[in-house]
Motif scaffolding. Structure first.
Motif, PDB file in Angstrom:
ATOM      1  N   LEU A 200       0.856  -1.181   0.000  1.00  0.00           N
ATOM      2  CA  LEU A 200       0.000   0.000   0.000  1.00  0.00           C
ATOM      3  C   LEU A 200       0.896   1.237   0.000  1.00  0.00           C
ATOM      4  N   THR A 201       0.680   2.140  -0.950  1.00  0.00           N
ATOM      5  CA  THR A 201       1.541   3.312  -1.097  1.00  0.00           C
ATOM      6  C   THR A 201       0.957   4.554  -0.434  1.00  0.00           C
ATOM      7  N   HIS A 202      -0.115   4.402   0.310  1.00  0.00           N
ATOM      8  CA  HIS A 202      -0.737   5.542   0.987  1.00  0.00           C
ATOM      9  C   HIS A 202       0.265   6.168   1.963  1.00  0.00           C
ATOM     10  N   PRO A 203       0.344   7.526   2.036  1.00  0.00           N
ATOM     11  CA  PRO A 203       1.382   8.176   2.877  1.00  0.00           C
ATOM     12  C   PRO A 203       1.251   7.870   4.360  1.00  0.00           C
ATOM     13  N   TYR A 204       0.052   7.510   4.847  1.00  0.00           N
ATOM     14  CA  TYR A 204      -0.134   7.229   6.265  1.00  0.00           C
ATOM     15  C   TYR A 204       0.061   5.748   6.601  1.00  0.00           C
ATOM     16  N   VAL A 205       0.366   4.930   5.605  1.00  0.00           N
ATOM     17  CA  VAL A 205       0.617   3.506   5.838  1.00  0.00           C
ATOM     18  C   VAL A 205       2.084   3.312   6.195  1.00  0.00           C
TER      19      VAL A 205
ATOM     20  N   PHE B  66      -6.414   1.210   6.550  1.00  0.00           N
ATOM     21  CA  PHE B  66      -5.019   1.302   6.977  1.00  0.00           C
ATOM     22  C   PHE B  66      -4.550   2.746   6.887  1.00  0.00           C
ATOM     23  N   GLY B  67      -4.005   3.271   8.009  1.00  0.00           N
ATOM     24  CA  GLY B  67      -3.441   4.611   8.029  1.00  0.00           C
ATOM     25  C   GLY B  67      -4.389   5.691   8.480  1.00  0.00           C
ATOM     26  N   SER B  68      -5.689   5.555   8.200  1.00  0.00           N
ATOM     27  CA  SER B  68      -6.704   6.504   8.644  1.00  0.00           C
ATOM     28  C   SER B  68      -8.058   5.932   8.285  1.00  0.00           C
ATOM     29  N   LEU B  69      -9.112   6.587   8.771  1.00  0.00           N
ATOM     30  CA  LEU B  69     -10.468   6.154   8.437  1.00  0.00           C
ATOM     31  C   LEU B  69     -10.790   6.383   6.970  1.00  0.00           C
ATOM     32  N   ASN B  70      -9.954   7.164   6.281  1.00  0.00           N
ATOM     33  CA  ASN B  70     -10.118   7.373   4.848  1.00  0.00           C
ATOM     34  C   ASN B  70      -9.026   6.684   4.037  1.00  0.00           C
ATOM     35  N   GLY B  71      -8.227   5.833   4.697  1.00  0.00           N
ATOM     36  CA  GLY B  71      -7.133   5.153   4.022  1.00  0.00           C
ATOM     37  C   GLY B  71      -7.616   4.035   3.118  1.00  0.00           C
ATOM     38  N   PRO B  72      -6.689   3.264   2.524  1.00  0.00           N
ATOM     39  CA  PRO B  72      -7.078   2.160   1.645  1.00  0.00           C
ATOM     40  C   PRO B  72      -8.060   1.216   2.342  1.00  0.00           C
ATOM     41  N   LEU B  73      -9.087   0.806   1.609  1.00  0.00           N
ATOM     42  CA  LEU B  73     -10.160  -0.032   2.152  1.00  0.00           C
ATOM     43  C   LEU B  73     -10.012  -1.450   1.614  1.00  0.00           C
TER      44      LEU B  73
END
Length: 522
Positions: free
Chosen positions: A31-36, A81-88
């Motif tokens: 997962l490349t999301h910044p908060y992951v 992952f990472g936030s409530l708006n992160g990857p689902l």
């Protein structure tokens, strides 16, 4: 498992334990999301099921909107992952529907009878039926029907919200995927959808010239079978809705139906419609489940944004209660303390639900920043009014802002809100200065009013969810009852309980917010 990240979706197969998740390139799910985090979490299989384990990630791992360290998973759980708006990641341990359907078709080939084969397939497909399997099931239905009828091409058309038929699946007898429906007889499809019969069979060479459409002649279509897929009959025996059409044709040979063929088409006409209806129900249930899940997440976000830290001051105290009538609401309140004053705001956005909550959250942030920077109350109201009017969202808000100084000077501005009450030892009175709600008229003027408080004076602000709270007979709590209770109740909690007793369990029809500011001394 289905991964949704922004505008993209992909299937993920849980093929290892532990199944690692994170930003590192060696993770099973990257997962490349910044908060992951680099080694964010993992899914492990144990004797009693699957568990999601957070690896001390900085921004957290969430299951169904709740932050977790370790959580047992069940089918349908939503992992963020990472936030409530992160990857689902939608967790489903029974997601390999395509291979299951392939197994079904192989087993179906062992049946002796064509009718037994089709009935067995349809029954098994219904057991597998879920939102992820719908396309596979429809494709397999077409493929199986082609095998049993020995025609050249097969298609399923589904009726959309506008009542028009849209191509859902197309296959050739050789297994090729067909996406072009321009060479079909659309007049036969329309005729099938309007007929009361179970199916239509057309031998175009033996049919009368008037019955041959241009597409039949132009495409040299020799044989057409159209089967309307009807839902269950409506209430009182009303005609069943046509959900779609199963279309089969052949450009080589005419149709000579045997008794078995007729039984076969009758079975398709009834059983395939039930399959399609179940598929629609599964899709609707999944959409409703995802909506409820997103609503729960939105409610959590809103609660976090509106979690007000009430300051402890020597000269004033604040008490507040707010209850939404739905998962998320359009009421909000906030408290801001600066060096020389205490400011509070109570607002009520028109309407209910998600749209009201979105504007409430935005408006809260706007008012908070303006109060913190020391802007005048009239200026804040004008900014809010211009903002909402400029967005042209057909919404408005009523709002009250109070600003209390250490010396007991109270400045307030009322923008179309329920009139606040000044509670003193001598009685209760309304503060009657008022303006238009914000968001109604672009260039509206706003004026504030001022008065002086003495020790133990209180100002009570409520939304109309309080004054319009209903008892079981539908009567409102009302302004007069509120004034009477405000003078008798010692605390805001007592007043809140007074309103609840009046409602006697009747469901709330609007968000309910109360806020009380008490001046202590200079």
């Amino acid at each position: 498992m289905l991964l949704s990240d922004g505008s993209t979706e992909q299937q993920c197969i849980l093929n290892a334990s532990p199944y690692t998740i994170g930003r590192l390139p060696d993770r099973d799910l990257i997962l490349t999301h910044p908060y992951v985090s680099r080694e964010h979490a993992e899914i492990v299989h144990e004797s009693d099921g699957y568990y999601l384990v957070d690896h001390g990630s900085r921004h957290g791992t969430f299951v169904n909107g709740q932050r977790i360290d370790r959580q047992r998973l069940t089918s349908g759980d939503s992992l963020r992952f990472g936030s409530l708006n992160g990857p689902l990641l939608q967790f489903d341990i029974h997601n390999d529907t395509s291979s299951s359907i392939r197994d079904l078709l192989q087993l179906a080939g062992e049946k002796k009878s064509d009718i037994e084969k089709l009935n067995w397939f349809l029954e098994a497909a219904r057991r597998l039926n879920n939102v992820d399997a719908v396309d596979q099931i429809l494709a397999s239905l077409v493929e199986t029907t082609l095998q049993l009828t020995q025609v050249e091409r097969g298609y399923v058309f589904l009726r959309d919200e506008k009542g028009e038929f849209q191509l859902a699946v197309g296959r050739s007898s050789g297994g090729d995927i067909l996406t072009d429906d321009s060479t079909l007889s659309h007049s036969a499809i329309e005729q099938a959808s309007s007929t009361a019969g179970e199916f239509i069979v057309t031998d175009t060479l033996s049919a009368e010239t008037s019955q041959r459409s241009e597409s039949m002649v132009a495409q040299s279509i020799r044989n057409i079978i159209c089967i309307p897929l009807r839902g269950r009959r409506g209430i009182g025996g009303a005609a069943a809705e046509v959900l779609g059409v199963l279309y089969l044709d052949d450009r080589l040979k005419a149709g000579t139906l045997t008794q078995v063929d007729t039984e076969l088409l009758q079975t398709i006409a009834t059983e395939a419609a039930a399959l399609l209806e179940n598929a629609n129900l599964a899709r609707q249930e999944e959409e409703a489940r995802r909506y409820r899940e997103e609503l729960n997440i939105a409610a959590g976000i809103q609660q976090g944004l509106m979690a007000v830290q009430i300051p402890h001051l020597a000269y004033a105290s604040v008490e507040a209660r707010s209850v939404a009538c739905k998962e998320i609401g359009g009421d909000f309140y906030d408290v801001v303390a600066t060096d020389d004053a205490l400011s509070v705001v109570v607002a009520d956005v028109s309407g209910k639900g998600v749209s009201a909550a979105l504007l409430a959250s935005t408006l809260q942030g706007l008012v908070y920043s303006q109060l913190l920077s020391g802007q005048s109350l009239a200026g804040i109201a004008q900014v809010c009014n211009r903002y909402i009017c400029a967005k042209d969202i057909n919404k408005y808000a009523t709002m009250i802002i109070l600003r209390l100084s250490r010396r007991g000077t109270l400045e307030y501005i009322n923008c179309g809100h329920v009139m606040p009450l000044l509670v003193r030892q001598g009685g209760v009175e309304q503060l009657k200065q008022t303006n238009l709600p914000v968001g109604l008229i672009q260039n509206a003027d706003y004026d504030a009013a001022m008065l002086s408080l003495v020790a133990e004076d209180k100002v009570l602000v409520v939304t109309d969810g309080v004054t319009e709270a209903e008892d079981p007979t539908g009567d409102f709590y009302g302004d007069a009852r509120l004034e009477s209770a405000a003078g008798k109740c010692k605390t805001l909690g007592e007043l809140f309980e007074n309103v609840q007793r009046y409602c006697s369990g009747a469901p709330a029809t609007d968000d309910c917010t109360m806020l009380e500011v008490r001046y202590m001394c200079q």
